[in-house]
Scaffold this active site. Structure first.
Site, PDB file in Angstrom:
ATOM      1  CG  LEU A 150      25.286  24.903  33.613  1.00 11.73           C
ATOM      2  CD1 LEU A 150      24.130  24.345  33.426  1.00 11.73           C
ATOM      3  CD2 LEU A 150      25.978  25.177  34.842  1.00 11.73           C
ATOM      4  NE  ARG A 161      31.763  19.423  40.790  1.00 12.69           N
ATOM      5  CZ  ARG A 161      32.635  19.077  39.875  1.00 12.69           C
ATOM      6  NH1 ARG A 161      32.652  19.100  38.691  1.00 12.69           N
ATOM      7  NH2 ARG A 161      33.246  17.992  40.639  1.00 12.69           N
ATOM      8  CE  LYS A 176      25.571  29.988  27.678  1.00  9.04           C
ATOM      9  NZ  LYS A 176      25.300  28.809  26.453  1.00  9.04           N
ATOM     10  N   PRO A 177      22.735  27.236  30.547  1.00  9.56           N
ATOM     11  CG  PRO A 177      20.970  26.247  29.577  1.00  9.56           C
ATOM     12  CD  PRO A 177      21.157  27.346  30.242  1.00  9.56           C
ATOM     13  CD  GLU A 179      26.526  26.682  22.901  1.00  7.24           C
ATOM     14  OE1 GLU A 179      26.506  26.764  24.024  1.00  7.24           O
ATOM     15  OE2 GLU A 179      27.537  27.247  22.060  1.00  7.24           O
ATOM     16  CD  GLU A 251      36.294  23.491  38.830  1.00 11.41           C
ATOM     17  OE1 GLU A 251      36.789  22.075  38.770  1.00 11.41           O
ATOM     18  OE2 GLU A 251      36.765  24.169  39.604  1.00 11.41           O
ATOM     19  CB  CYS A 285      37.159  17.480  32.667  1.00  8.81           C
ATOM     20  SG  CYS A 285      36.347  17.410  34.409  1.00  8.81           S
ATOM     21  CD  GLU A 444      34.852  15.100  40.045  1.00  6.06           C
ATOM     22  OE1 GLU A 444      35.312  13.956  39.427  1.00  6.06           O
ATOM     23  OE2 GLU A 444      34.109  15.770  39.546  1.00  6.06           O
TER      24      GLU A 444
HETATM   25  P1  NAD Z   1      32.902  25.164  25.813  1.00  2.00           P
HETATM   26  O1  NAD Z   1      33.882  25.991  26.643  1.00  2.00           O
HETATM   27  O2  NAD Z   1      32.889  25.191  24.592  1.00  2.00           O
HETATM   28  O3  NAD Z   1      31.285  25.736  26.347  1.00  2.00           O
HETATM   29  C1  NAD Z   1      31.256  25.562  27.872  1.00  2.00           C
HETATM   30  C2  NAD Z   1      30.065  26.794  28.223  1.00  2.00           C
HETATM   31  O4  NAD Z   1      30.540  28.181  27.784  1.00  2.00           O
HETATM   32  C3  NAD Z   1      28.727  26.911  27.102  1.00  2.00           C
HETATM   33  O5  NAD Z   1      27.690  26.869  28.029  1.00  2.00           O
HETATM   34  C4  NAD Z   1      29.169  27.868  26.147  1.00  2.00           C
HETATM   35  O6  NAD Z   1      27.762  28.369  25.478  1.00  2.00           O
HETATM   36  C5  NAD Z   1      29.729  28.945  26.888  1.00  2.00           C
HETATM   37  N1  NAD Z   1      30.551  29.727  26.069  1.00  2.00           N
HETATM   38  C6  NAD Z   1      31.162  29.482  25.083  1.00  2.00           C
HETATM   39  N2  NAD Z   1      31.750  30.821  24.586  1.00  2.00           N
HETATM   40  C7  NAD Z   1      31.546  31.481  25.369  1.00  2.00           C
HETATM   41  C8  NAD Z   1      31.990  33.011  25.808  1.00  2.00           C
HETATM   42  N3  NAD Z   1      32.672  33.791  24.850  1.00  2.00           N
HETATM   43  N4  NAD Z   1      31.407  33.501  26.949  1.00  2.00           N
HETATM   44  C9  NAD Z   1      30.912  32.973  27.857  1.00  2.00           C
HETATM   45  N5  NAD Z   1      30.290  31.769  27.610  1.00  2.00           N
HETATM   46  C10 NAD Z   1      30.544  31.041  26.729  1.00  2.00           C
HETATM   47  O7  NAD Z   1      33.040  23.674  26.635  1.00  2.00           O
HETATM   48  P2  NAD Z   1      32.177  22.489  26.277  1.00  2.00           P
HETATM   49  O8  NAD Z   1      32.736  22.099  25.006  1.00  2.00           O
HETATM   50  O9  NAD Z   1      30.691  22.754  26.664  1.00  2.00           O
HETATM   51  O10 NAD Z   1      32.601  21.435  27.668  1.00  2.00           O
HETATM   52  C11 NAD Z   1      33.747  20.746  27.354  1.00  2.00           C
HETATM   53  C12 NAD Z   1      35.041  21.410  28.063  1.00  2.00           C
HETATM   54  O11 NAD Z   1      34.586  21.145  29.645  1.00  2.00           O
HETATM   55  C13 NAD Z   1      36.301  20.309  28.061  1.00  2.00           C
HETATM   56  O12 NAD Z   1      37.421  20.966  27.880  1.00  2.00           O
HETATM   57  C14 NAD Z   1      36.057  19.593  29.448  1.00  2.00           C
HETATM   58  O13 NAD Z   1      37.518  19.502  30.002  1.00  2.00           O
HETATM   59  C15 NAD Z   1      35.653  20.696  30.270  1.00  2.00           C
HETATM   60  N6  NAD Z   1      35.130  20.320  31.487  1.00  2.00           N
HETATM   61  C16 NAD Z   1      35.787  20.646  32.480  1.00  2.00           C
HETATM   62  C17 NAD Z   1      35.107  20.126  33.922  1.00  2.00           C
HETATM   63  C18 NAD Z   1      36.223  20.342  35.268  1.00  2.00           C
HETATM   64  O14 NAD Z   1      35.628  20.052  36.322  1.00  2.00           O
HETATM   65  N7  NAD Z   1      37.239  20.884  35.055  1.00  2.00           N
HETATM   66  C19 NAD Z   1      33.949  19.500  33.993  1.00  2.00           C
HETATM   67  C20 NAD Z   1      33.403  19.311  32.817  1.00  2.00           C
HETATM   68  C21 NAD Z   1      33.826  19.705  31.381  1.00  2.00           C
END
Ligand code: NAD
Length: 480
Positions: A150, A161, A176-177, A179, A251, A285, A444
């Protein structure tokens, strides 16, 4: 010290400490207050969670779908009954304003109910065979164990979702939420724990991306990685998935273009685009990330939207419920927005309002900002800003706007403002995006299909198509 809560992972129906006992601090982005300590899980914790999910899966899949759905509606009821508390938890750790946090909680409950409603509608097919006396049945079956990773921007909704379509179709899940926002997930979990879900069906492990997230997405016994987050992380996850040929549902980010044509209802366009750029502190997003405005209304549009952005109030949403906007999620987010705006200014963008880190004492606030005279080569027009910054480029006509909009790595959402049905439908035909909004912006609907093209992702969420992402097909050829 204090009454700061220490949360525990939720594995096999039990709250447990992480194996190594490591903890991570969770802080409020508006004032840096320590909110909680949460497990920094490692590969051993992930192993236990995946094992529990695997052990529970066959029994869960054998449970009638309508019974599985009953647990989801029971959780939805608990969420509604605890909406006030849950909204406060979200405001404190994520920084969105209270009204939006309340909407997120209620929408999450509705989403659980909606997905539960699919229980009696999961359909296979009977297909005509080429052979005499043969029956062909196509079954829809669960994939097995889902890893739900997440993001922090709609942290509570994203739990549902992923878990709702996973569970109603007979999968089990390890969540995994982010951090940045683990508390709301643990509060969700405490409520989910009270509805009697069979052990191991729903599991939560918290921790960082490079540690916990990496271990979970590299695990050989995960059948689907359902991820929402950034493009970079999506790519890292695909590399992990490649080792075990694990299915991915990604996503990712967006760079939504909003096209405003000469015949648009200008006040409507200004209001919608401003709201979309400000909601969730500019961290959505599918909010308008760049505007292409037609020359005839460019001056009026820019004047009006600059005024509207300037009038946007901001501060600590936990301390002042009247603010329109809270802080960005962390220092890195603030630095990124600041860097992008500075670079646009240097390249010739004109600041109509804002343009700087906000001086409010504490918290990661950036001034609501409008940038005019932007050009396609600027980072603010190409990359996801994820902050309250609206870059604008003037165009001659719809064709030019569509060409600029399509010249992007991203393809999540787009919008067009016009009174002409022909222009609107031309935009819908030619925009290479997963979603197009006509005369409005996000959000949406849960019965739609939220999916992007290009680097915005693979697969999608919501509705029938989102539900079936959590299933596989199995065809039986039966000779009689
Ligand atoms: P992020 O990619 O930094 O982190 C998302 C999740 O991935 C976190 O739980 C994080 O701990 C985990 N993560 C990070 N590195 C990882 C790895 N190497 N392996 C596995 N898991 C890992 O994203 P964020 O900053 O939390 O969220 C913002 C981003 O999410 C923006 O780009 C936004 O557009 C996108 N987003 C997209 C949608 C959609 O529906 N398309 C919806 C919400 C957010």
């Amino acid at each position: 010290m204090s009454d700061v809560t220490t949360y525990q992972n939720y594995i096999d129906g039990t709250f447990v400490e992480s194996v190594a006992g490591e903890l991570r601090d969770n802080r409020n982005p508006a004032n840096d207050a320590l909110l909680s300590r949460v497990p920094e899980s490692d590969a051993d914790d992930v192993q236990r969670a995946v094992e529990a999910a695997r052990a529970a899966q066959a029994g869960w899949a054998a449970t009638p779908a309508v019974e599985r759905a009953g647990y989801l509606t029971a959780i939805a009821d608990k969420l509604r009954a605890n909406a006030d508390h849950l909204a406060s938890v979200i405001v404190a750790e994520q920084g969105k304003v209270r009204a939006l946090a309340e909407t997120e909680v209620n929408f999450t409950a509705d989403y659980l109910d909606y997905m539960a409603g699919w229980a009696r509608r999961i359909e296979g097919e009977i297909i005509e065979s080429d052979r005499p006396g043969e029956h062909m049945f196509l079954f829809r079956k669960p994939l097995g164990v889902v890893a739900g990773i997440l993001p922090w921007n709609f942290p509570f909704f994203l739990i549902a979702r992923k878990m709702a379509p996973a569970l109603v179709t007979g999968n089990t899940i390890v969540v995994k939420p982010s951090e940045e926002t683990p508390n709301n997930c643990f509060e969700f979990t405490k409520l989910a724990d009270t509805v009697g879900l069979p052990k191991g069906v729903f599991n939560v492990v918290s921790g960082g991306g490079a540690s916990t997230g990496n271990a979970l997405t590299a695990h050989p016994d995960v059948d689907l990685i359902s991820f929402t987050g950034s493009v970079g992380t999506g790519s890292a996850i695909m590399h992990n998935a490649a080792d075990h040929i694990t299915k991915v549902n990604l996503e990712l980010g967006g760079k939504a273009p909003a096209i405003v044509l000469d015949d648009a209802d200008l006040d409507l366009a200004v209001q919608a685009i401003k709201d979309s750029r400000v909601i969730n502190n500019g961290q959505v997003c599918n909010c308008a990330e760049r505007v292409y405005v037609q020359r005839g209304v460019a001056e009026a549009f820019q004047e009006k939207i600059a005024k509207a952005m300037q009038a946007t109030s901001y501060g600590d949403p936990g301390a002042d419920s009247s603010v329109d906007m809270g802080p960005l999620i962390n220092q890195a987010g603030l630095d990124k927005v600041s860097r992008m705006v500075d670079s646009a200014k240097q390249a010739g963008a004109e600041v109509l309002t804002g343009g700087r880190v906000a001086d409010v004492g504490q918290g990661y606030h950036f001034e609501p900002t409008v940038l005019a005279a932007c050009t396609p080569d600027m980072d603010v027009m190409k990359d996801e800003i994820f902050g309250p910054v609206l870059p604008i480029q003037v165009v001659d006509d719809l064709d030019e706007a569509i060409a600029l909009a399509n010249n992007s790595d991203y393809g999540l959402t787009s919008s067009v403002y016009t009174a002409s049905l022909n222009q609107a439908l031309k935009a819908v035909r030619e925009l290479e995006y997963g979603e197009t909004y006509v005369n409005r912006e996000n959000f949406e609907a849960m019965q739609g299909f939220h999916a992007g093209t290009g680097k915005s992702g693979i697969g999608g969420a919501d509705g029938k198509h989102g539900l079936y992402e959590y299933t596989r097909t199995h065809v039986a050829y039966i000779q009689t």
